[in-house]
Design an enzyme around this catalytic site. Structure first.
Site, mmCIF file in Angstrom:
data_model
loop_
_atom_site.group_PDB
_atom_site.id
_atom_site.type_symbol
_atom_site.label_atom_id
_atom_site.label_comp_id
_atom_site.label_asym_id
_atom_site.label_seq_id
_atom_site.Cartn_x
_atom_site.Cartn_y
_atom_site.Cartn_z
ATOM 1 N N CYS A 127 1.162 -0.696 -0.713
ATOM 2 C CA CYS A 127 -0.100 -0.028 0.046
ATOM 3 C C CYS A 127 0.687 1.383 0.017
ATOM 4 C CB CYS A 127 -1.076 -0.217 1.354
ATOM 5 S SG CYS A 127 -2.244 -1.503 1.796
ATOM 6 N N HIS A 153 -2.981 6.933 2.532
ATOM 7 C CA HIS A 153 -3.607 5.864 2.103
ATOM 8 C C HIS A 153 -4.848 5.814 2.838
ATOM 9 C CE1 HIS A 153 -3.881 2.134 0.713
ATOM 10 N NE2 HIS A 153 -3.646 1.443 2.035
ATOM 11 N N ASN A 194 -10.004 0.425 0.151
ATOM 12 C CA ASN A 194 -9.092 0.087 0.332
ATOM 13 C C ASN A 194 -8.602 -0.250 -1.279
ATOM 14 O OD1 ASN A 194 -6.146 -0.515 0.310
ATOM 15 N ND2 ASN A 194 -6.891 -1.269 2.567
HETATM 16 O O1 UT7 Z 1 -3.745 -1.780 3.522
HETATM 17 C C1 UT7 Z 1 -2.634 -1.251 4.587
HETATM 18 C C2 UT7 Z 1 -3.113 -0.190 5.997
HETATM 19 N N1 UT7 Z 1 -3.924 -1.468 6.398
HETATM 20 C C3 UT7 Z 1 -4.627 -1.145 7.114
HETATM 21 O O2 UT7 Z 1 -4.058 0.242 7.585
HETATM 22 C C4 UT7 Z 1 -6.044 -0.974 7.702
HETATM 23 C C5 UT7 Z 1 -6.075 -1.310 9.639
HETATM 24 N N2 UT7 Z 1 -6.457 -2.039 9.921
HETATM 25 C C6 UT7 Z 1 -8.214 -1.520 10.522
HETATM 26 O O3 UT7 Z 1 -8.251 -0.972 9.747
HETATM 27 C C7 UT7 Z 1 -8.825 -2.459 11.363
HETATM 28 O O4 UT7 Z 1 -8.149 -2.948 12.413
HETATM 29 C C8 UT7 Z 1 -10.099 -3.235 10.947
HETATM 30 C C9 UT7 Z 1 -11.281 -2.940 9.918
HETATM 31 C C10 UT7 Z 1 -9.341 -4.295 10.088
HETATM 32 C C11 UT7 Z 1 -10.343 -4.332 11.949
HETATM 33 O O5 UT7 Z 1 -10.802 -3.054 12.785
HETATM 34 P P1 UT7 Z 1 -11.059 -3.272 14.171
HETATM 35 O O6 UT7 Z 1 -11.967 -1.990 15.147
HETATM 36 O O7 UT7 Z 1 -9.869 -2.885 14.584
HETATM 37 O O8 UT7 Z 1 -12.062 -4.673 14.436
HETATM 38 P P2 UT7 Z 1 -11.228 -5.701 15.837
HETATM 39 O O9 UT7 Z 1 -9.996 -6.286 14.415
HETATM 40 O O10 UT7 Z 1 -10.557 -5.300 16.700
HETATM 41 O O11 UT7 Z 1 -12.182 -6.301 15.833
HETATM 42 C C12 UT7 Z 1 -13.614 -6.372 16.435
HETATM 43 C C13 UT7 Z 1 -14.560 -7.134 16.544
HETATM 44 C C14 UT7 Z 1 -14.475 -8.692 16.316
HETATM 45 O O12 UT7 Z 1 -15.309 -9.982 17.248
HETATM 46 P P3 UT7 Z 1 -14.600 -9.569 18.888
HETATM 47 O O13 UT7 Z 1 -13.960 -10.119 18.803
HETATM 48 O O14 UT7 Z 1 -14.866 -8.038 18.908
HETATM 49 O O15 UT7 Z 1 -15.956 -10.173 19.289
HETATM 50 C C15 UT7 Z 1 -13.964 -9.214 15.323
HETATM 51 O O16 UT7 Z 1 -14.478 -10.985 14.923
HETATM 52 O O17 UT7 Z 1 -15.125 -6.860 14.862
HETATM 53 C C16 UT7 Z 1 -15.341 -8.637 14.395
HETATM 54 N N3 UT7 Z 1 -14.871 -8.469 13.423
HETATM 55 C C17 UT7 Z 1 -17.062 -8.417 12.204
HETATM 56 N N4 UT7 Z 1 -17.396 -8.201 12.645
HETATM 57 C C18 UT7 Z 1 -18.047 -8.264 11.155
HETATM 58 C C19 UT7 Z 1 -14.242 -8.326 12.416
HETATM 59 N N5 UT7 Z 1 -14.493 -8.263 11.026
HETATM 60 C C20 UT7 Z 1 -15.698 -8.074 10.334
HETATM 61 C C21 UT7 Z 1 -16.601 -8.125 10.286
HETATM 62 N N6 UT7 Z 1 -18.100 -7.584 10.176
HETATM 63 N N7 UT7 Z 1 -15.778 -7.543 9.343
#
Ligand code: UT7
Length: 324
Positions: A118, A251, A281
């Site tokens: 990215c 980005h 993205n």
């Molecule tokens: O392109 C290169 C750079 N990339 C980035 O900068 C991406 C950086 N990371 C992010 O943008 C975020 O970390 C994400 C959008 C990928 C995830 O968001 P988050 O707020 O960090 O969520 P998390 O991974 O901590 O997950 C929170 C909850 C989890 O459930 P529990 O364990 O709290 O019950 C996940 O299982 O959200 C759940 N979850 C979802 N729920 C519904 C994860 N993905 C999904 C989904 N739909 N698609």
């Protein structure tokens, strides 16, 4: 003094637009549970575009390149350097840049790919800038092109809702006026495994997982830290401050990361260019796609100071500060 200046921008999104709800319905059919609310709230994404099965990164790259050439008032034959930033190349080799060169109907000039995920476009722009300033080229096409839909694991809801396909391009030309003011690139390979597509081709077969894997929270944490530090550093190098920045084009991965960067830089949110909501993205394509949208939408104008920032797999990050 020779500077490198952007003289034209172009971009393309593939025809198939998928709203969150359309994707949610498709995923539900395969037993993967997610929702429009979760995607919007946690990422800011509302839709993404996916390439058709027979549409390659080089096809998107060529369409974006032709638009950038037209905006610059140039013919492909006037270009003496082609760099394509991509992590989803048409094939193992030759480079997508060589394929783009052929499709544009030109030959002879150097053409190569940059692989910095990215951060790819910011890396490629910085390399082209250096080559122009040192006399290695006078008129470059710098392209970010991706078909990430090909490497998504549609059984992994933590990643498959985030990415989209597209391409953006700029024509970068030697000029006695700035131009690119400063750039800075970084990588820290110790974090290679937090965002990767670890498969490879061996013995005629794919060995290992050829689909994207990401530790989202780890990437999130790294991204918010490095985007602020590299922005400050590139401003220092150019002898400018955040007050001089007219437009921030980071980005486009997560609206929370983008807002956090703007806030840390004390930049009002109306100076932040956002295309993430409609595009998702698009990895190396996201910065040139956003730049082109901002130029064509009448936001970024000649003379404006623009800060471009990339961050992603590697772990890589970087920034380019320029007077448009
Ligand atoms: O392109 C290169 C750079 N990339 C980035 O900068 C991406 C950086 N990371 C992010 O943008 C975020 O970390 C994400 C959008 C990928 C995830 O968001 P988050 O707020 O960090 O969520 P998390 O991974 O901590 O997950 C929170 C909850 C989890 O459930 P529990 O364990 O709290 O019950 C996940 O299982 O959200 C759940 N979850 C979802 N729920 C519904 C994860 N993905 C999904 C989904 N739909 N698609």
């Amino acid at each position: 003094m020779v500077y490198a200046r952007i003289t034209g921008t172009g971009s393309v999104l593939p025809g198939q637009r998928l709203s969150n709800q359309q994707l949610v319905d498709r995923l539900a059919a395969r037993g993967v549970e997610t929702s429009d609310e979760w995607i919007v709230e946690r990422t800011g994404i509302r839709a993404r575009h996916f390439a058709a099965d027979d549409e390659l990164a080089s096809d998107l790259a060529c369409t974006a390149a032709r638009a950038a050439l037209e905006a610059a008032g140039r013919e492909a034959g006037e270009i003496d350097l082609i760099i394509v930033a991509t992590s989803t190349p048409d094939m193992v080799f030759p480079s997508t840049a060589c394929i783009v060169q052929r499709k544009l109907g030109v030959h002879g000039c150097p053409a190569f790919d940059v692989q910095a995920v990215c951060s790819g476009f910011v890396y490629a722009l910085s390399v082209a800038d250096a080559m122009i300033r040192t006399g290695g080229a006078r008129r470059a096409l710098v392209i970010g092109a991706e078909v990430f839909s090909r490497i998504l694991d549609f059984d992994d809801r933590t990643t498959c809702v985030l990415f989209g396909d597209g391409a953006g391009a700029v024509v970068l030309e030697a000029s006695d006026q700035p131009g690119i003011l400063a750039s800075e690139l970084h990588a820290d390979g110790r974090h290679a495994d937090i965002l990767c597509t670890p498969g490879s081709v061996a013995g005629g077969k794919v060995s290992g997982n050829p689909l994207l894997k990401m530790d989202g929270p780890a990437v999130f944490k790294m991204a918010v830290g490095v985007l602020e530090s590299v922005a400050r550093s590139v401003l220092d190098k150019a002898g400018r401050t955040a007050d001089d920045v007219d437009w921030l084009i980071p980005h486009q991965a997560n609206i929370r990361i983008m807002h956090s960067t703007a806030k840390k830089m004390r930049l009002p949110l109306d100076k932040l260019i956002v295309t993430l909501d409609e595009q998702g993205n698009t990895s190396a394509a996201s910065v040139p796609l956003a730049l082109d949208a901002a130029v064509r939408g009448g936001k970024v104008k000649r003379g404006d100071t623009v800060l471009l920032e990339g961050v992603g797999g590697g772990f890589t990050w970087g920034a380019v500060l320029l007077d448009f």
